[in-house]
Scaffold this motif. Structure first.
Motif, mmCIF file in Angstrom:
data_model
loop_
_atom_site.group_PDB
_atom_site.id
_atom_site.type_symbol
_atom_site.label_atom_id
_atom_site.label_comp_id
_atom_site.label_asym_id
_atom_site.label_seq_id
_atom_site.Cartn_x
_atom_site.Cartn_y
_atom_site.Cartn_z
ATOM 1 N N ASP A 27 7.436 6.393 -8.190
ATOM 2 C CA ASP A 27 8.609 5.983 -7.405
ATOM 3 C C ASP A 27 8.748 6.829 -6.136
ATOM 4 O O ASP A 27 9.118 6.329 -5.083
ATOM 5 N N VAL A 28 8.454 8.119 -6.260
ATOM 6 C CA VAL A 28 8.528 9.005 -5.089
ATOM 7 C C VAL A 28 7.505 8.556 -4.033
ATOM 8 O O VAL A 28 7.821 8.444 -2.842
ATOM 9 N N LEU A 29 6.297 8.272 -4.485
ATOM 10 C CA LEU A 29 5.254 7.837 -3.534
ATOM 11 C C LEU A 29 5.619 6.482 -2.925
ATOM 12 O O LEU A 29 5.387 6.240 -1.737
ATOM 13 N N ALA A 30 6.198 5.611 -3.751
ATOM 14 C CA ALA A 30 6.597 4.286 -3.247
ATOM 15 C C ALA A 30 7.683 4.443 -2.184
ATOM 16 O O ALA A 30 7.658 3.780 -1.148
ATOM 17 N N ALA A 31 8.630 5.365 -2.437
ATOM 18 C CA ALA A 31 9.724 5.578 -1.478
ATOM 19 C C ALA A 31 9.192 6.108 -0.148
ATOM 20 O O ALA A 31 9.804 5.918 0.893
ATOM 21 N N ARG A 32 8.037 6.758 -0.206
ATOM 22 C CA ARG A 32 7.421 7.247 1.040
ATOM 23 C C ARG A 32 6.573 6.165 1.711
ATOM 24 O O ARG A 32 5.866 6.434 2.693
ATOM 25 N N GLY A 33 6.583 4.971 1.143
ATOM 26 C CA GLY A 33 5.856 3.848 1.745
ATOM 27 C C GLY A 33 4.347 3.907 1.508
ATOM 28 O O GLY A 33 3.571 3.287 2.232
ATOM 29 N N LEU A 34 3.929 4.652 0.469
ATOM 30 C CA LEU A 34 2.491 4.828 0.268
ATOM 31 C C LEU A 34 1.913 3.917 -0.809
ATOM 32 O O LEU A 34 0.705 3.893 -1.020
ATOM 33 N N LEU A 35 2.799 3.182 -1.511
ATOM 34 C CA LEU A 35 2.311 2.270 -2.551
ATOM 35 C C LEU A 35 2.722 0.850 -2.205
ATOM 36 O O LEU A 35 3.735 0.639 -1.546
ATOM 37 N N TYR A 36 1.957 -0.109 -2.659
ATOM 38 C CA TYR A 36 2.386 -1.503 -2.506
ATOM 39 C C TYR A 36 2.030 -2.277 -3.770
ATOM 40 O O TYR A 36 1.059 -1.942 -4.456
ATOM 41 N N PRO A 37 2.840 -3.289 -4.087
ATOM 42 C CA PRO A 37 2.550 -4.069 -5.291
ATOM 43 C C PRO A 37 1.331 -4.970 -5.067
ATOM 44 O O PRO A 37 1.184 -5.556 -3.994
ATOM 45 N N CYS A 38 0.491 -5.043 -6.086
ATOM 46 C CA CYS A 38 -0.708 -5.887 -6.009
ATOM 47 C C CYS A 38 -0.660 -6.861 -7.181
ATOM 48 O O CYS A 38 -0.616 -6.443 -8.337
ATOM 49 N N PHE A 39 -0.659 -8.148 -6.853
ATOM 50 C CA PHE A 39 -0.526 -9.195 -7.874
ATOM 51 C C PHE A 39 -1.887 -9.726 -8.320
ATOM 52 O O PHE A 39 -1.971 -10.601 -9.168
ATOM 53 N N CYS A 40 -2.962 -9.245 -7.712
ATOM 54 C CA CYS A 40 -4.292 -9.836 -7.920
ATOM 55 C C CYS A 40 -4.821 -9.641 -9.339
ATOM 56 O O CYS A 40 -4.643 -8.584 -9.935
ATOM 57 N N SER A 41 -5.530 -10.670 -9.800
ATOM 58 C CA SER A 41 -6.304 -10.545 -11.037
ATOM 59 C C SER A 41 -7.724 -10.128 -10.632
ATOM 60 O O SER A 41 -8.051 -10.138 -9.442
ATOM 61 N N ARG A 42 -8.533 -9.786 -11.604
ATOM 62 C CA ARG A 42 -9.932 -9.451 -11.300
ATOM 63 C C ARG A 42 -10.611 -10.583 -10.551
ATOM 64 O O ARG A 42 -11.390 -10.364 -9.625
ATOM 65 N N ASN A 43 -10.336 -11.799 -11.010
ATOM 66 C CA ASN A 43 -10.937 -12.981 -10.369
ATOM 67 C C ASN A 43 -10.505 -13.107 -8.927
ATOM 68 O O ASN A 43 -11.311 -13.413 -8.051
ATOM 69 N N ASP A 44 -9.191 -12.902 -8.690
ATOM 70 C CA ASP A 44 -8.679 -12.972 -7.318
ATOM 71 C C ASP A 44 -9.445 -11.987 -6.424
ATOM 72 O O ASP A 44 -9.785 -12.298 -5.285
ATOM 73 N N ILE A 45 -9.692 -10.803 -6.974
ATOM 74 C CA ILE A 45 -10.351 -9.759 -6.172
ATOM 75 C C ILE A 45 -11.791 -10.175 -5.854
ATOM 76 O O ILE A 45 -12.242 -10.084 -4.709
ATOM 77 N N ALA A 46 -12.488 -10.683 -6.889
ATOM 78 C CA ALA A 46 -13.881 -11.101 -6.674
ATOM 79 C C ALA A 46 -13.929 -12.238 -5.661
ATOM 80 O O ALA A 46 -14.784 -12.265 -4.766
ATOM 81 N N THR A 47 -13.002 -13.182 -5.768
ATOM 82 C CA THR A 47 -12.993 -14.332 -4.861
ATOM 83 C C THR A 47 -12.683 -13.876 -3.436
ATOM 84 O O THR A 47 -13.362 -14.270 -2.487
ATOM 85 N N ALA A 48 -11.681 -13.014 -3.306
ATOM 86 C CA ALA A 48 -11.286 -12.568 -1.965
ATOM 87 C C ALA A 48 -12.395 -11.734 -1.323
ATOM 88 O O ALA A 48 -12.606 -11.774 -0.114
ATOM 89 N N ALA A 49 -13.095 -10.968 -2.148
ATOM 90 C CA ALA A 49 -14.155 -10.121 -1.596
ATOM 91 C C ALA A 49 -15.330 -10.984 -1.135
ATOM 92 O O ALA A 49 -16.043 -10.634 -0.202
#
Ligand code: GLU
Length: 286
Positions: free
Chosen positions: A87-109
């Motif tokens: 939460d501390v890192l997120a509040a510093r804007g250093l994290l973002y939510p990622c909704f991807c599945s493994r398949n999504d990642i392979a397809t996007a790559a």
């Protein structure tokens, strides 16, 4: 400062000779340097790290003749701490939510599959580019998500500092080499998994700091991951342990053990009549 070592297994299966080597080496180095030796159970995967496996793991270490300080820290009891840091890192804007599945990642790559140092497809940054609106909408819909570290933003927030660690070696870890880290090779690593309120990287860094570990001694399979750990330690202003990444287990004559032998569970060897003394001798700790 008194050295502090730890052996930190993930009991998602039974311990094998490779684990025995790492545990014995840590305990041996603690003895040689007048240091302390801890065991930490890295059971954040609560499905695979069953109670039986955790018990078996500690039993096997005892059978090997190891002795460690109590109480043993179990990471499955620490999720609140890990999440609070995320939460501390997120509040510093250093994290973002990622909704991807493994398949999504392979397809996007797609065809240009760049790999991270572990050989996995490098995350192409899909969810880093989501608009605020789309992100809010998907969060609002309750879609499961992981939290990734925005590596470029993280390195920028740390500044132009050259990163690295001290790799130590020698009978009492008296030799030091400065290693330059390559955290960018990992891309945006996951710090909070979809199904677990942390990841290995976040938990290991927080617990090494909590327990005052001065020397992290582990296998070369985690050598490249140390770059990520150094980024997190710097972001969170945590102390930097020294590192020793040991080669895969070898027998006394320095020959690499056959893979099948190296991965045979200790309990199986024990059932076959092999003694703990024989194992310690074979691994060079008699
Ligand atoms: N729990 C990790 C594993 O069993 C090792 C953690 C570490 O030594 O940093 O692979």
């Amino acid at each position: 400062m008194q050295p502090v070592f730890r052996f930190a297994p993930s009991p998602n299966g039974f311990l094998h000779l490779g684990h025995a080597y790492s545990a014995l080496l840590n305990a041996h180095l603690a003895r040689e340097t007048g240091g302390r030796f801890l065991v930490r159970i890295e059971d954040i995967d609560t499905i695979r790290c069953t109670e039986n496996r955790v018990t078996a793991c500690l039993e096997d270490l005892e059978w090997l003749g190891l002795d460690w300080e109590q109480p043993v820290l179990r990471q499955s009891t620490q999720f609140g701490r890990y999440r609070a840091t995320a939460d501390v890192l997120a509040a510093r804007g250093l994290l973002y939510p990622c909704f991807c599945s493994r398949n999504d990642i392979a397809t996007a790559a797609g065809q240009a599959t760049l790999r991270d140092p572990d050989g996995a497809i490098l995350y192409p940054g899909t969810c880093r580019h989501l608009s605020d609106g789309e992100r809010a909408e998907r969060l609002g819909r309750g879609e499961p998500y992981a939290l990734r570290l925005d590596m470029v933003a993280a390195l920028a927030s740390i500044g132009a500092r050259r990163f690295g660690w001290q790799e130590v070696s020698g009978a009492r870890l008296e030799n030091q080499t400065d290693i330059t880290a390559r955290p960018e090779a990992w891309g945006d690593v996951v710090l909070v998994r979809k199904e677990t309120p942390t990841s290995y990287h976040l938990a290991v860094v927080l617990d090494d700091a909590l327990q005052g570990i001065t020397h992290v001694v582990r296998g070369t399979d985690l050598y490249e991951a140390t770059a990520i750990h150094r980024v997190l330690q710097t972001l969170l202003d945590l102390p930097t342990p020294r590192y020793h990444h040991h080669a895969l287990i070898r027998d006394k004559e320095g020959k690499k053990l056959a893979k099948s032998l190296a991965s045979t569970p200790l309990r199986q060897l024990r059932a076959e009549g092999v003694t703990a003394g024989e194992i310690r001798k074979r691994l060079g700790f008699d």
